[in-house]
Structures are given as C-alpha cells and as structure tokens.
Design a protein around this motif. Structure first.
Motif, PDB file in Angstrom:
ATOM      1  N   ASP A 121      -2.889  -0.294   7.498  1.00  0.00           N
ATOM      2  CA  ASP A 121      -3.477  -0.322   6.149  1.00  0.00           C
ATOM      3  C   ASP A 121      -2.750  -1.260   5.194  1.00  0.00           C
ATOM      4  O   ASP A 121      -3.206  -1.496   4.075  1.00  0.00           O
ATOM      5  CB  ASP A 121      -3.531   1.099   5.566  1.00  0.00           C
ATOM      6  CG  ASP A 121      -4.771   1.831   6.041  1.00  0.00           C
ATOM      7  OD1 ASP A 121      -5.776   1.154   6.320  1.00  0.00           O
ATOM      8  OD2 ASP A 121      -4.722   3.059   6.158  1.00  0.00           O
ATOM      9  N   GLU A 122      -1.607  -1.776   5.637  1.00  0.00           N
ATOM     10  CA  GLU A 122      -0.904  -2.776   4.808  1.00  0.00           C
ATOM     11  C   GLU A 122      -1.501  -4.171   5.007  1.00  0.00           C
ATOM     12  O   GLU A 122      -1.104  -5.119   4.327  1.00  0.00           O
ATOM     13  CB  GLU A 122       0.590  -2.835   5.170  1.00  0.00           C
ATOM     14  CG  GLU A 122       1.372  -1.582   4.862  1.00  0.00           C
ATOM     15  CD  GLU A 122       1.651  -1.390   3.372  1.00  0.00           C
ATOM     16  OE1 GLU A 122       1.332  -2.293   2.580  1.00  0.00           O
ATOM     17  OE2 GLU A 122       2.151  -0.309   3.022  1.00  0.00           O
ATOM     18  N   CYS A 123      -2.424  -4.299   5.951  1.00  0.00           N
ATOM     19  CA  CYS A 123      -2.990  -5.617   6.278  1.00  0.00           C
ATOM     20  C   CYS A 123      -3.460  -6.341   5.011  1.00  0.00           C
ATOM     21  O   CYS A 123      -4.226  -5.793   4.215  1.00  0.00           O
ATOM     22  CB  CYS A 123      -4.171  -5.455   7.234  1.00  0.00           C
ATOM     23  SG  CYS A 123      -4.970  -7.028   7.600  1.00  0.00           S
ATOM     24  N   THR A 124      -2.991  -7.571   4.835  1.00  0.00           N
ATOM     25  CA  THR A 124      -3.352  -8.336   3.639  1.00  0.00           C
ATOM     26  C   THR A 124      -4.568  -9.239   3.880  1.00  0.00           C
ATOM     27  O   THR A 124      -4.924 -10.025   3.010  1.00  0.00           O
ATOM     28  CB  THR A 124      -2.158  -9.211   3.180  1.00  0.00           C
ATOM     29  OG1 THR A 124      -1.840 -10.104   4.256  1.00  0.00           O
ATOM     30  CG2 THR A 124      -0.946  -8.372   2.825  1.00  0.00           C
ATOM     31  N   LEU A 125      -5.140  -9.106   5.045  1.00  0.00           N
ATOM     32  CA  LEU A 125      -6.314  -9.902   5.415  1.00  0.00           C
ATOM     33  C   LEU A 125      -6.008 -11.400   5.326  1.00  0.00           C
ATOM     34  O   LEU A 125      -6.827 -12.190   4.863  1.00  0.00           O
ATOM     35  CB  LEU A 125      -7.506  -9.529   4.521  1.00  0.00           C
ATOM     36  CG  LEU A 125      -7.878  -8.033   4.548  1.00  0.00           C
ATOM     37  CD1 LEU A 125      -8.840  -7.689   3.430  1.00  0.00           C
ATOM     38  CD2 LEU A 125      -8.486  -7.660   5.899  1.00  0.00           C
ATOM     39  N   MET A 157      -6.977   3.713   7.636  1.00  0.00           N
ATOM     40  CA  MET A 157      -8.033   4.328   6.835  1.00  0.00           C
ATOM     41  C   MET A 157      -8.969   3.262   6.260  1.00  0.00           C
ATOM     42  O   MET A 157     -10.135   3.496   6.033  1.00  0.00           O
ATOM     43  CB  MET A 157      -7.348   5.085   5.699  1.00  0.00           C
ATOM     44  CG  MET A 157      -8.212   6.033   4.943  1.00  0.00           C
ATOM     45  SD  MET A 157      -7.229   6.816   3.653  1.00  0.00           S
ATOM     46  CE  MET A 157      -6.149   7.837   4.610  1.00  0.00           C
ATOM     47  N   PHE A 158      -8.403   2.075   6.050  1.00  0.00           N
ATOM     48  CA  PHE A 158      -9.178   1.008   5.413  1.00  0.00           C
ATOM     49  C   PHE A 158      -9.398  -0.208   6.319  1.00  0.00           C
ATOM     50  O   PHE A 158     -10.312  -0.983   6.107  1.00  0.00           O
ATOM     51  CB  PHE A 158      -8.454   0.539   4.141  1.00  0.00           C
ATOM     52  CG  PHE A 158      -8.195   1.650   3.183  1.00  0.00           C
ATOM     53  CD1 PHE A 158      -9.194   2.082   2.332  1.00  0.00           C
ATOM     54  CD2 PHE A 158      -6.970   2.291   3.157  1.00  0.00           C
ATOM     55  CE1 PHE A 158      -8.964   3.131   1.459  1.00  0.00           C
ATOM     56  CE2 PHE A 158      -6.735   3.336   2.293  1.00  0.00           C
ATOM     57  CZ  PHE A 158      -7.735   3.772   1.439  1.00  0.00           C
ATOM     58  N   ILE A 159      -8.497  -0.351   7.252  1.00  0.00           N
ATOM     59  CA  ILE A 159      -8.522  -1.542   8.114  1.00  0.00           C
ATOM     60  C   ILE A 159      -8.394  -1.084   9.567  1.00  0.00           C
ATOM     61  O   ILE A 159      -7.674  -0.123   9.874  1.00  0.00           O
ATOM     62  CB  ILE A 159      -7.332  -2.482   7.800  1.00  0.00           C
ATOM     63  CG1 ILE A 159      -7.353  -2.915   6.325  1.00  0.00           C
ATOM     64  CG2 ILE A 159      -7.284  -3.679   8.743  1.00  0.00           C
ATOM     65  CD1 ILE A 159      -8.470  -3.865   5.928  1.00  0.00           C
ATOM     66  N   ARG A 218      -2.433  -7.360  -5.890  1.00  0.00           N
ATOM     67  CA  ARG A 218      -3.738  -7.208  -5.233  1.00  0.00           C
ATOM     68  C   ARG A 218      -4.344  -5.859  -5.602  1.00  0.00           C
ATOM     69  O   ARG A 218      -3.803  -4.805  -5.260  1.00  0.00           O
ATOM     70  CB  ARG A 218      -3.560  -7.323  -3.725  1.00  0.00           C
ATOM     71  CG  ARG A 218      -3.141  -8.697  -3.237  1.00  0.00           C
ATOM     72  CD  ARG A 218      -4.245  -9.407  -2.514  1.00  0.00           C
ATOM     73  NE  ARG A 218      -4.898  -8.641  -1.494  1.00  0.00           N
ATOM     74  CZ  ARG A 218      -4.933  -8.959  -0.197  1.00  0.00           C
ATOM     75  NH1 ARG A 218      -4.285 -10.018   0.228  1.00  0.00           N
ATOM     76  NH2 ARG A 218      -5.619  -8.231   0.661  1.00  0.00           N
ATOM     77  N   ARG A 256      -6.051   1.002  -2.067  1.00  0.00           N
ATOM     78  CA  ARG A 256      -5.777   1.663  -0.782  1.00  0.00           C
ATOM     79  C   ARG A 256      -4.636   2.672  -0.912  1.00  0.00           C
ATOM     80  O   ARG A 256      -4.731   3.806  -0.448  1.00  0.00           O
ATOM     81  CB  ARG A 256      -5.354   0.621   0.268  1.00  0.00           C
ATOM     82  CG  ARG A 256      -6.467  -0.257   0.782  1.00  0.00           C
ATOM     83  CD  ARG A 256      -5.922  -1.108   1.921  1.00  0.00           C
ATOM     84  NE  ARG A 256      -6.461  -2.450   1.945  1.00  0.00           N
ATOM     85  CZ  ARG A 256      -5.990  -3.437   2.691  1.00  0.00           C
ATOM     86  NH1 ARG A 256      -4.947  -3.239   3.472  1.00  0.00           N
ATOM     87  NH2 ARG A 256      -6.535  -4.628   2.675  1.00  0.00           N
ATOM     88  N   LYS A 291     -12.683  -4.643   8.165  1.00  0.00           N
ATOM     89  CA  LYS A 291     -12.563  -3.870   6.918  1.00  0.00           C
ATOM     90  C   LYS A 291     -13.457  -2.639   7.077  1.00  0.00           C
ATOM     91  O   LYS A 291     -14.674  -2.775   7.198  1.00  0.00           O
ATOM     92  CB  LYS A 291     -13.066  -4.687   5.730  1.00  0.00           C
ATOM     93  CG  LYS A 291     -12.273  -5.925   5.399  1.00  0.00           C
ATOM     94  CD  LYS A 291     -12.960  -6.575   4.192  1.00  0.00           C
ATOM     95  CE  LYS A 291     -12.433  -7.954   3.904  1.00  0.00           C
ATOM     96  NZ  LYS A 291     -13.153  -8.603   2.800  1.00  0.00           N
ATOM     97  N   LEU A 292     -12.889  -1.494   7.038  1.00  0.00           N
ATOM     98  CA  LEU A 292     -13.662  -0.275   7.257  1.00  0.00           C
ATOM     99  C   LEU A 292     -14.466   0.134   6.024  1.00  0.00           C
ATOM    100  O   LEU A 292     -15.238   1.073   6.074  1.00  0.00           O
ATOM    101  CB  LEU A 292     -12.727   0.866   7.675  1.00  0.00           C
ATOM    102  CG  LEU A 292     -11.955   0.608   8.976  1.00  0.00           C
ATOM    103  CD1 LEU A 292     -10.961   1.723   9.246  1.00  0.00           C
ATOM    104  CD2 LEU A 292     -12.916   0.458  10.152  1.00  0.00           C
ATOM    105  N   VAL A 325       0.851  -1.188   0.000  1.00  0.00           N
ATOM    106  CA  VAL A 325       0.000   0.000   0.000  1.00  0.00           C
ATOM    107  C   VAL A 325       0.890   1.241   0.000  1.00  0.00           C
ATOM    108  O   VAL A 325       0.630   2.222  -0.707  1.00  0.00           O
ATOM    109  CB  VAL A 325      -0.913  -0.021   1.260  1.00  0.00           C
ATOM    110  CG1 VAL A 325      -1.683   1.285   1.398  1.00  0.00           C
ATOM    111  CG2 VAL A 325      -1.867  -1.211   1.188  1.00  0.00           C
TER     112      VAL A 325
END
Lengths: 401, 73
Positions: free
Chosen positions: B50-54, B3-5, A333, A339, B70-71, A303
């Motif tokens: 936010d780098e989380c790859t889930l 911001m996303f996670i 991805r 993101r 996941k936001l 990201v």
C-alpha cells in the motif's frame, strides 16, 4: 523554544548590550552568598517562562544577603506561571531614570521584521499598545538586506532621544534586531531597558524565543547556553500522546509530523500544509469545535505514517471523529494520505465514512485520492471549498448542525 | 494483497530476465520486492504494497513480469 531570562541576558551580553551583574543560583544559601558578592540591593527573580512573574510573586527585591536568602527561599520550589521554580537569578538593582521597551519581532500582516519600542517600558508592550498606542513606535526592516542602523536611529528619535542617548539607543536597537535575525528568533525583547542617571542603557529584563524549526541550525548558541537535547523547552512537559507522535515521526523519515500538541477536546485533527494546519485549528475553534489535538502532517508522509498518526489521534478517549484538512499540497501526495488515514480508521474497526467527517487535501494526486475516498463513501472536497467551509462541515458533523 | 494496491509478479518472466529480480528490488522506492527463494526470483512484501507510489519503475523494468493494479479504480 523559549530562553530563560538569564539565557537571553547572556545572549545580549555576548552582543554588547549591557545587563545587570547577576548570578544564577538554586538555593537560598547560594542566593545569600550571591547577594553578598554583588553588594547593595538586589532583585531575586524566578527563572520560569511566561510573563507577569512579578505579579505572581516571582520577583522580589532584597536588601542584603539575609534578605536575598529569604526571598529565594520564598520563591524556590513554588509554582510561578505554571512552572515549579528551581533556580533564581540574583541581580544587582539598577535605578532607572526612564524605562524603555524594545522588541525585535515579525509583523505577520506586513510580512516583514519589525522593531517596536516604547518609553513606557516595564509593562507588556501589548498592554501599552492598548492603553496608550501613541507611545508605541514601530519601524519595519528588510527581510533581505542587513539591519540598517538608520532605521534604529529613527526609532530612537521617535522615543524622544537625542545626542548621546540617541546614539546609544541606536546601538542597542540595532544589536537586538541583529540578534533576532542571527539566531532565528521569533522575537528578541528587552521589556525593561533602563536609562540610568549616568546615561547608560541596561537591559533589566529580556524575553527571547527561538523558532522551533531553527533549533538544529542554532546548535552553536543552544550548546553554548548548556541546553541539552532532552530539554524540550515546551511550556509544559510533553504528554505521552505527544511523545508517541514524536516516536512515530522519528521512526519513519518519510514526511513529517510536527508539531503535535495534545489538547483536551473531542475533535481529532489530521491537518497540515503551508499554514493550513493552524488555519484549520483556528477555524474549528472559531466555529465552536473543541480540538483534541494539533498535529500537522506534511512533507509527503508515507501511508504508514499517516496510518499511525490517524490511529494515535483516534486513540484519545473522547475522540471518535476526525477531519483531514490541509492547504493545497504540492509536495504531499493526497492519495497516500487518504490511504493511510483510511487504513488507520479500518484497523481500529471503525467505519471511515462515519469517522472521517471530511477530507480536504487538494493538490498532488488528488484525482486518485478522490477515487479512494469515493470508494469508502468519505465526504471529500477539493480546493473550491475553503478551509473554513471544510472546518464548518466537520464541526457540524461532530457536534450537530 | 494491499488494501489499495495489488502487485502481481510472473515468476516465469522474472526468472528469464538477466538480473531482473535484483533490478526490481533495487528500483522500488518503497521496498515492495524482496529476494525470493533464489537469486532469480522475487517475493512481494505485502506489508509494503500500500506504500506503492505508482512510479512505474518496476513495470518499466519488467513490463511483462510485474502488474500493478489500483484496487480503487
């Protein structure tokens, strides 16, 4: 990565292709001394990349040491083909009965290596092909198997050679094809191959270019030629923008930015994947867009890498909109790219919906990417929309319908 | 928070797990967890969230101690 003429000739000589005797020098005095050593008439040739050096005044014929010194003085320090000349090659003059040109390269349409030859050498092969296509002969090679001499022999025969001339030409053509393959070259070209009165074939001029990605793999020959890591061999010195892109790429091993090329346009491109970047770039140009950069992003970037690249693209003075377009990705991805791009835009205080004209990165995790993009009201499209159509929409948003 | 996670941890659960804090630090491929105030706790590195790859490796290591949201969902 380009090789200078003298380097290409060293490679040819290493593989048994005859080249004129010559010396690389950096001053008029050295040129005079080299001409003295060689004796007879010589050519003084600017060592710069690019073709048509002769027309640009970069190649001069000289008779004797004093004349060679004068010729070198007239060339060194001048700008030829967009580059300042700091070295010249002083070379014995070889009289040619016939001039051929041979190019070992790749045929993108056929997706195979190809040998292209003509008996109208000394000119650009493309020009010969335009003016007298019947004088341009071709033979395709296998990508998988070794270079088979019979293909070279067929080509030599097409050039009208027979007997010992045919055999000699077969050897030169085969070696050139092997050089191209062995060193990961995009092309190995002898654009002036002289057939002398005593039946020798001598390479009077040569162009070679190493596939950029092959530079590390070809460390051996690169070092042998004395080319340092600092010598990027671009057509021009890298801009600060390009150097920053390299820094961003090197500071984070995840994914890849590259090549990143700085242009003078106003439309920012974050593009990538399996030919998608060049396709997008071409589509934008064809549709009347003026790209500010070429920056291929791929290999599953973090990201953060996508964020930093986005900020870099948007840092260009004329750029206030970007498009994010790639081919279908399996190893990148889409959600991570989304993101990163959005973060970069937001950190600059810009509105992602306004700034990102279109986001087309179909493939891995695209469903999550779609959700992210929807949340920020960004125009998103999947693989059912072609790269050309995505580029059209982006150009329309930047320049108006 | 990213911001996303969002990554939330339950310190009481993680403290009870034998070496769980260390395992969380080890399994995360993008360094979202760092050592906490002591060996049995973790801190969330917000810059990396936010780098989380889930990948779920953290939630598999501690289903009750870690929650990844996941936001954008």
């Amino acid at each position: 990565m380009h090789f200078y003429e003298f380097e290409a000739k060293r490679i040819l000589a290493k593989h048994g292709v005859a080249v004129p005797k010559g010396k690389l020098v950096g001053s008029a005095a050295e040129a005079a001394s080299a001409a003295q050593e060689l004796g007879g008439d010589v050519y003084v040739k600017a060592q710069v990349f690019g073709r048509n050096r002769g027309k640009a005044g970069g190649i001069k014929e000289a008779s004797g040491a004093a004349d060679a010194g004068k010729a070198a003085a007239a060339i060194i320090g001048t700008e030829i083909c967009g580059a300042k000349v700091d070295r010249v090659l002083v070379e014995e003059k070889i009289a040619a009965e016939t001039l051929f040109a041979i190019n070992a390269t790749y045929d993108a349409a056929a997706k195979r290596p190809v040998l292209v030859a003509t008996d109208a050498g000394g000119k650009d092969l493309d020009d010969v092909n335009d003016e007298t296509p019947e004088r341009v002969k071709r033979r395709h090679l296998s990508l998988l198997g070794p270079v088979l001499p019979y293909r070279s022999k067929e080509l030599a025969h097409d050039l009208g050679l027979s007997g010992s001339g045919l055999n000699r030409m077969t050897g030169v053509v085969t070696r050139l094809a092997e050089i191209c393959r062995q060193y990961d070259l995009t092309h190995a070209e002898v654009n002036a191959l002289a057939l002398t009165s005593d039946g020798r074939l001598v390479a009077l001029d040569a162009h070679m270019e190493l596939e950029a990605e092959g530079r590390y793999r070809q460390k051996g020959i690169v070092e042998e030629l004395g080319i340092t890591d600092a010598d990027t061999r671009g057509a021009r010195a890298p801009t600060e923008w390009e150097l920053e892109a390299i820094r961003i790429d090197e500071e984070d091993p995840r994914g890849l930015i590259g090549p990143a090329v700085d242009f003078d346009g106003d439309m920012g491109l974050v593009i990538g994947a399996g030919g998608g970047s060049i396709t997008t770039f071409d589509a934008v140009k064809r549709l009347g867009g003026n790209p500010a950069n070429y920056a291929a992003l791929g290999g599953n970037p973090s990201v953060d890498k996508a964020r930093r690249l986005t900020k870099l693209v948007l840092s260009k003075p004329k750029v206030n909109k970007i498009c994010v377009i790639s081919n279908v990705v399996s190893n990148t991805r889409a959600d991570l790219v989304a993101r990163g791009v959005i973060k970069g835009v937001l950190e600059l205080g810009l509105d992602p919906a306004e700034t990102i004209t279109i986001f087309r990165v179909p493939g891995a995790w695209e469903a999550d990417a779609a959700k992210i993009l929807k949340k920020y009201n960004i125009d998103y499209c999947d693989r059912t929309v072609s790269i050309s159509e995505a580029a059209r929409r982006a150009v329309a948003k930047v320049y108006g319908e | 928070m990213g911001m996303f996670i969002s990554v939330e941890t339950d310190d009481t659960v993680i403290r009870k797990g034998n070496g769980l804090a260390k395992r969380l630090i080890e399994v995360c491929p993008v360094n979202i967890f760092a050592a906490g105030t002591d060996a049995n706790s973790v801190a969330v590195v917000e810059d990396n969230v936010d780098e989380c790859t889930l990948c779920d490796l953290c939630t598999q290591a501690s289903p009750d101690g870690v929650r990844v949201v996941k936001l954008y969902d």
